[in-house]
Structures are given as C-alpha cells and as structure tokens.
Design an enzyme around this catalytic site. Structure first.
Site, PDB file in Angstrom:
ATOM      1  CG  ASN A   7      65.120  16.251  39.418  1.00 28.07           C
ATOM      2  OD1 ASN A   7      64.644  16.775  38.595  1.00 28.07           O
ATOM      3  ND2 ASN A   7      64.839  15.276  40.164  1.00 28.07           N
ATOM      4  CG  HIS A  10      61.971  21.911  39.811  1.00 29.32           C
ATOM      5  ND1 HIS A  10      60.634  21.485  39.772  1.00 29.32           N
ATOM      6  CD2 HIS A  10      62.513  21.193  40.887  1.00 29.32           C
ATOM      7  CE1 HIS A  10      60.408  20.829  41.077  1.00 29.32           C
ATOM      8  NE2 HIS A  10      61.619  20.554  41.563  1.00 29.32           N
ATOM      9  CG  HIS A  43      59.685  12.191  39.882  1.00 33.93           C
ATOM     10  ND1 HIS A  43      59.214  12.350  41.529  1.00 33.93           N
ATOM     11  CD2 HIS A  43      58.707  11.122  39.915  1.00 33.93           C
ATOM     12  CE1 HIS A  43      58.535  11.948  41.952  1.00 33.93           C
ATOM     13  NE2 HIS A  43      58.140  11.068  41.054  1.00 33.93           N
ATOM     14  NE  ARG A  45      54.666  14.455  41.688  1.00 39.88           N
ATOM     15  CZ  ARG A  45      55.104  14.348  42.884  1.00 39.88           C
ATOM     16  NH1 ARG A  45      56.446  14.672  43.159  1.00 39.88           N
ATOM     17  NH2 ARG A  45      54.485  13.849  43.920  1.00 39.88           N
ATOM     18  NE  ARG A  49      52.773  17.573  41.002  1.00 41.06           N
ATOM     19  CZ  ARG A  49      53.040  17.337  42.226  1.00 41.06           C
ATOM     20  NH1 ARG A  49      54.037  17.978  42.941  1.00 41.06           N
ATOM     21  NH2 ARG A  49      52.050  16.548  43.067  1.00 41.06           N
ATOM     22  CD  GLU A  70      64.012  11.083  41.356  1.00 43.12           C
ATOM     23  OE1 GLU A  70      62.885  11.926  41.563  1.00 43.12           O
ATOM     24  OE2 GLU A  70      64.991  11.527  41.748  1.00 43.12           O
ATOM     25  CD  GLU A 151      67.811   9.780  45.604  1.00 39.32           C
ATOM     26  OE1 GLU A 151      66.900   8.982  44.769  1.00 39.32           O
ATOM     27  OE2 GLU A 151      67.719  10.838  45.819  1.00 39.32           O
ATOM     28  CG  HIS A 191      64.008  15.530  48.783  1.00 37.39           C
ATOM     29  ND1 HIS A 191      63.586  16.646  49.182  1.00 37.39           N
ATOM     30  CD2 HIS A 191      63.111  15.125  47.588  1.00 37.39           C
ATOM     31  CE1 HIS A 191      62.261  16.900  48.708  1.00 37.39           C
ATOM     32  NE2 HIS A 191      62.218  16.083  47.611  1.00 37.39           N
TER      33      HIS A 191
END
Ligand code: PXP
Length: 243
Positions: A7, A10, A43, A45, A49, A70, A151, A191
C-alpha cells in the site's frame, strides 16, 4: 507463498504535506514491484487526503502487477472504479474524521447496497473484496452478496503487544479465516502489520494475500535516510569545490 500487496498511500501522504510532486507514489509502486510485491494497493479516500485520482490512473497504467483499489461504497467511487478498471476493488468503511480505517464494513446491515455495487462492477470483471472484522455473521453476509474475497481486519490484533489478549484476537482471525474458506471465500488480511506481528498471521493457512503499507513506508525512511544524506553531501561538496 502469500501474495504481498504494498500500500503506497503514505508516500502520497508525505507529498500532500507540501502539495508538490515528491515523493511520487507511482515511483514507490514501481520500486515495490521490483522488490517482489505481488500487487499494489491504494486507498482513494473521499477527502483525497493522500492518493489523488490521477495517482490511481497513473499507477493503473504503469504497473505490471495487479492494482487493488480500496474505496468507500459510495457512488462517486463506483463511477471512478468503472472508469479506471483496477484488478480488484476492496470496499472499506470510511469516516471523515478517522486517522485510518477504524473497523470492518457492516456487510449485514448494508447487504442490498453492497450487492448493487458488486453488480455494477461485475461486467468489468473487477474482483470484489470486502474489508471485514473477523465476525462470522459479516463473513456469511459477504458470501451471500457474492464477494470473491474478504480482507480480514487485523487492526484489533495489531494494536496489541504479545500476550493473552492478542492470542484471543489471533484465535478470532484463525476461526474467521477457516470459516470463510469453508464457505468458498478467498481470504486476505491487513491493517497494522509489522515484521513482528505478521508472523502469526502469515501462519494462518487460509490467508492468501496481505495488504501492508504504513510499516513499510516507515521502515523505508529509516533504511533510506543514510543514502539520501550521502547523496546530498556529495552535491554539497560539488558546490563547495566550485567556490
Ligand atoms: N487494509 C485496509 C482495508 C486498509 O484500509 C489499510 C490501510 O490503508 C491497510 C490494509 C494497510 O494497513 P497499514 O497501512 O496499517 O499496513
């Protein structure tokens, strides 16, 4: 071997801190592929963000491995997924104020709505996965609406250090995995995973795929900082030599 999806959200979090061009999550995705990632997860969002729409498009076009998108189960995202056509969509619950995904989807309470989304994505052959807590009722509801996979949310397990409570969370994950496989679902997990806590998760025989982000990006800062400083020092010395 378990398939690792990296992922890269970040990387975009850091870029968005300056609203500039670097670090680029596409570049990170290409490095992850080179390092052996089976696929890339992003992801998108609703508040954008970190990952932006254009990141998803660029990553979709340029990676050679599968893309797992996601997203929240909302119309805007479904339209986007239909356009971008990732290998897989993973539906996750989303709250504006949360720092990260806080729990699994309430599949039981939203069966009709989720079923409609599955039907929308089906013609594009997009795999359909649901992020759920290790709760049997939620897993059965996922099967009823025709999900390809679930998941399992390892968040509650990952927050704990070694000890009895963590063993209880692990047992839930083991039982949930076995049940999901028994009723014909493919099982993924993710996660909060780290090299310390992933070992017991990877030992669960039914788990085929892991989604890992935060720890990998955090570790890469530690491991990459020395190189980055060395490169900067060389450039500074070049400048000083020109004085
Ligand atoms: N799976 C889901 C559904 C997530 O929302 C996240 C975080 O974006 C992850 C896995 C990866 O979690 P982490 O970044 O803690 O490794």
């Amino acid at each position: 071997m378990i398939r690792l999806y990296v992922n890269v959200d970040h990387v975009a979090t850091l870029r968005e801190a300056r609203k500039g061009k670097e670090p680029d999550p596409l570049l990170a995705a290409l490095i992850a592929e080179k390092a052996g990632a089976y696929g890339i997860t992003v992801h998108l969002r609703e508040d954008r963000r970190h990952i932006q729409d254009d990141d998803v498009r660029r990553i979709r076009q340029q990676i050679r491995t599968p893309l797992n998108l996601e997203m929240a189960p909302v119309e805007e995202m479904v339209i986007f997924a239909e356009q971008v056509c990732p290998h897989q969509v993973s539906l996750v619950p989303e709250k504006r104020q949360e720092i990260t995904t806080e729990g699994g989807l309430d599949v039981c309470g939203n069966e009709q709505e989720l079923l409609k989304i599955r039907e929308r994505l089906h013609p594009s052959a997009i795999k359909f996965s649901l992020f759920v807590d290790p709760v049997i009722e939620q897993i059965e509801a996922a099967k009823r609406i025709g999900a390809d996979s679930i998941e399992l949310n390892t968040g509650a397990y990952s927050e704990l250090g070694p000890g009895e409570e963590r063993e209880c969370r692990l047992l839930e994950l083991r039982q949930a995995s076995a049940h999901a496989r028994k009723i014909g679902l493919t099982v993924f997990a993710g996660h909060g995973l780290t090299p310390e806590n992933v070992v017991a998760i990877a030992a669960i025989p039914e788990i085929e795929e892991l989604n890992i982000g935060h720890n990998l990006i955090a570790q890469s800062i530690y491991h990459g900082l020395e190189n980055a400083i060395n490169t900067m020092m060389i450039a500074i010395k070049q400048g000083v030599a020109q004085r």
